[in-house]
Motif scaffolding. Structure first.
Motif: not given
Length: 641
Positions: A504, A508-509, A506, A562, A566, A569
């Motif tokens: 995903n 990547d963090e 998002e 994390h 995601i 959300k």
């Protein structure tokens, strides 16, 4: 007849016919008040010059009697005979009474019919019109005599009932109180004057009448009383002489009684005879009534006009009678759906429904029900329960993640943590979203159900049966939409659990999170760990390995949190969209057709069955509009509209 008295009589006829009491419209009136055996009936009969009131022991007058005396210039001719006096009752319009004994009998009969034989009292008046060539034009209201002791089957609180009834008439500002007191009883013990002083303490609208002056003691105190020095009444005091029991037994007529009265007053009170006696009292009452009527007509006219407007508005609110009932059902259902749609879109911000109660011509305060924007209500409910999703803190439950990692590796100590461990832990945490998601959906359903009930109440005011049907079918449709949203969200959460997408964008963090844990001193630990790989297990540096494991646990916790954030959300976004799209937009698009198809299977006649209360109120308002219009027409004859 004086034109003002003529107007008053016509207004009394109009309102009595409609069932509206004179006291409620506050027409000027003269109310006769006195205790039993004070001589009330004798005074009235002397003024009317007829024996027309029932006599007997105990309480004879048990209902207000509105006595309209109308002076006629010509006698009444009937079957080749001429009558100088005749009478009508308002409840027997077409029946003329030529015999006054029959008038007495009808008063007794009608009183017993309403109040029961020798029982309680009633505030429903009897209206008697007395036409004669020998009487003045005047209207008097004979009220039940004040008493203290119940007789026969009368209620124990008959004294309070009668006083309450009397007060309801005399407390009006337009009412002249004719307070009757017997001359052979100490004036200080007069019940009528006691009541008059309580209601009219300044004596501005009280006229005192002293009956049985022939039985008064021949004292200076009695003379002071008749001269008005003992009683402070602005309208004065008049002494009269009643026919005695012997006079009545001998058949003395009221006219003969007046002759005897005049002779007695001239002989006994020569200086006061000009301001005493029945003829003087009649003239004084006529002048007082005309004066009061002139002063009161503007306010009466204003009140009548105001009530006419109120009843027209009420009739408009209650709605007309329905001709095409099937068409009316369709129109109301479409109106309901339109209101529902507009309310959710925010177009229907306030919708007021006037709930007006009318009792015998009196319009009570308005009760208002407001419907606020359903869209804002639904938004508040969703946001309030969405907060439960934000409050989920999974870090607390991840404290034992090292045990979960070890358990996933079995007997072989892990060198690196596998992706499968991460996926399994995340999947378990996503499961915690199920319950709050369902709570949000249920909260949305409850809000929509309340909105449907409110809009139904305002749309189907007249038709509670149709309201119940439409609300039931609308809620069934809502439930169907709720189940669709629930199924969708269950599937959505199952997909999120079934496949953990670490690619995903998002997520990547995760590289940033990992690098933050491998900086400065952590690199030494890593290189030492690499050097020790070729050694036997017993030769490894336990301290360095412990640091490595701690670093891996921290990394796992941060990555799980994390990824969970995601997913949460995405769940919130999808949940909000599903509720609005399915439970609101789809509902308002399909609700109209669905409800109509079901409602129209029921007979329209039964759906549009109004409550008995609404039907009574509509008919009463129609009658009041007709009555008030007549009253305005009558008052316009003397310049009041």
């Amino acid at each position: 007849m004086n034109r003002y008295l003529n107007v008053l009589n016509q207004l009394q006829d109009i309102f009595t016919e409609c069932g509206v009491s004179i006291k409620e419209i506050e027409l000027p009136q003269i109310a006769v008040v006195g205790c039993q055996s004070a001589g009330k009936s004798s005074v009235l009969e002397s003024i009317a010059k007829q024996d027309l009131l029932p006599r007997g022991s105990g309480i004879v007058t048990r209902r207000p009697l509105v006595l309209q005396m109308i002076n006629e210039t010509k006698p009444y001719a009937y079957e080749n005979k001429v009558y100088d006096t005749w009478a009508f009752f308002n409840h027997l319009k077409n029946k003329v009474f030529l015999d006054m004994q029959r008038v007495q009998d009808e008063i007794t009969r009608n009183t017993n019919e309403v109040c029961g034989v020798n029982k309680g009292v009633s505030d429903i008046p009897i209206l008697l019109k007395l036409h004669s060539t020998k009487i003045p034009s005047l209207t008097l209201i004979d009220l039940p005599g004040l008493t203290k002791i119940p007789v026969g089957d009368q209620p124990k609180d008959i004294d309070r009932q009668i006083e309450k009834l009397v007060r309801s008439y005399v407390q009006k500002e337009n009412t002249i109180i004719l307070a009757i007191s017997p001359g052979n009883v100490d004036i200080a013990n007069s019940d009528s004057l006691r009541l008059a002083r309580e209601i009219d303490p300044r004596g501005l609208r009280t006229l005192a009448v002293i009956t049985k002056v022939d039985l008064m003691e021949d004292t200076e105190e009695s003379l002071n009383l008749l001269q008005g020095r003992s009683v402070n009444m602005r309208l004065g005091l008049v002494g009269v002489m009643n026919r005695s029991k012997k006079h009545l037994d001998d058949g003395m007529s009221p006219e003969e009684g007046i002759t005897v009265e005049n002779k007695f007053l001239r002989e006994k009170f020569p200086s006061l005879c000009g301001v005493m006696g029945t003829p003087y009292l009649s003239k004084k009452l006529c002048n007082l009534l005309i004066k009061t009527l002139k002063e009161a007509l503007p306010s009466v006219s204003e009140k009548v006009n105001r009530q006419l407007v109120d009843h027209k508005n009420l009739l408009k609110e209650l709605g007309p009678e329905i001709t095409d009932k099937k068409l009316e059902v369709m129109n109301l259902v479409m109106k309901f759906n339109g209101n529902l749609r507009d309310s959710f879109s925010g177009m229907l911000t306030t919708q007021e429904t006037n709930r007006t109660e009318v009792h015998v011509g009196v319009i009570l305060p308005v009760k208002v029900t407001s419907i606020y924007s359903a869209g804002s209500k639904l938004k508040d409910a969703i946001e309030r329960h969405m907060a439960q999703l934000d409050e989920i803190n999974i870090e607390e439950s991840l404290k034992n993640i090292d045990q979960q990692i070890s358990a996933s590796c079995g007997y072989q100590p892990p060198l690196f943590v596998a992706d499968s461990v991460f996926s399994r832990i995340v999947s378990e945490k996503i499961k915690s979203l199920y319950e709050p998601v369902m709570a949000v959906i249920n909260a949305a359903r409850e809000t929509i159900d309340r909105v449907i009930k409110d809009i139904g109440s305002s749309t189907f005011v007249r038709f509670p049966t149709l309201e119940a049907e439409v609300v039931m079918y609308a809620r069934q449709e809502v439930q169907a939409k709720v189940e669709q949203v629930q199924d969708f969200m269950k599937q959505f959460l199952a997909i999120q659990q079934g496949y953990i997408n670490t690619s995903n964008p998002e997520f990547d963090e995760r590289y940033t999170i990992a690098s933050s844990l491998f900086k400065d001193g952590d690199t030494t630990a890593a290189s030492s760990s690499d050097e020790s790989l070729g050694q036997s297990p017993n030769g490894r540096n336990l301290e360095q390995r412990k640091k490595l494991e701690e670093r891996e646990v921290k990394l796992m916790i941060k990555l799980v949190v994390h990824y969970f954030d995601i997913t949460r959300k995405m769940v919130k976004d999808s949940l909000h969209k599903a509720i609005i799209r399915t439970m609101v937009l789809d509902l308002t698009e399909t609700c109209n057709i669905t409800i109509l198809s079901q409602v129209l299977q029921t007979e329209a006649e039964s759906l549009l069955c109004e409550t008995q209360d609404l039907d009574i109120r509509r008919n009463h308002s129609k009658k009041m509009i007709e009555t008030l219009t007549k009253a305005i027409r009558v008052m316009s004859n003397i310049g009041y509209r």
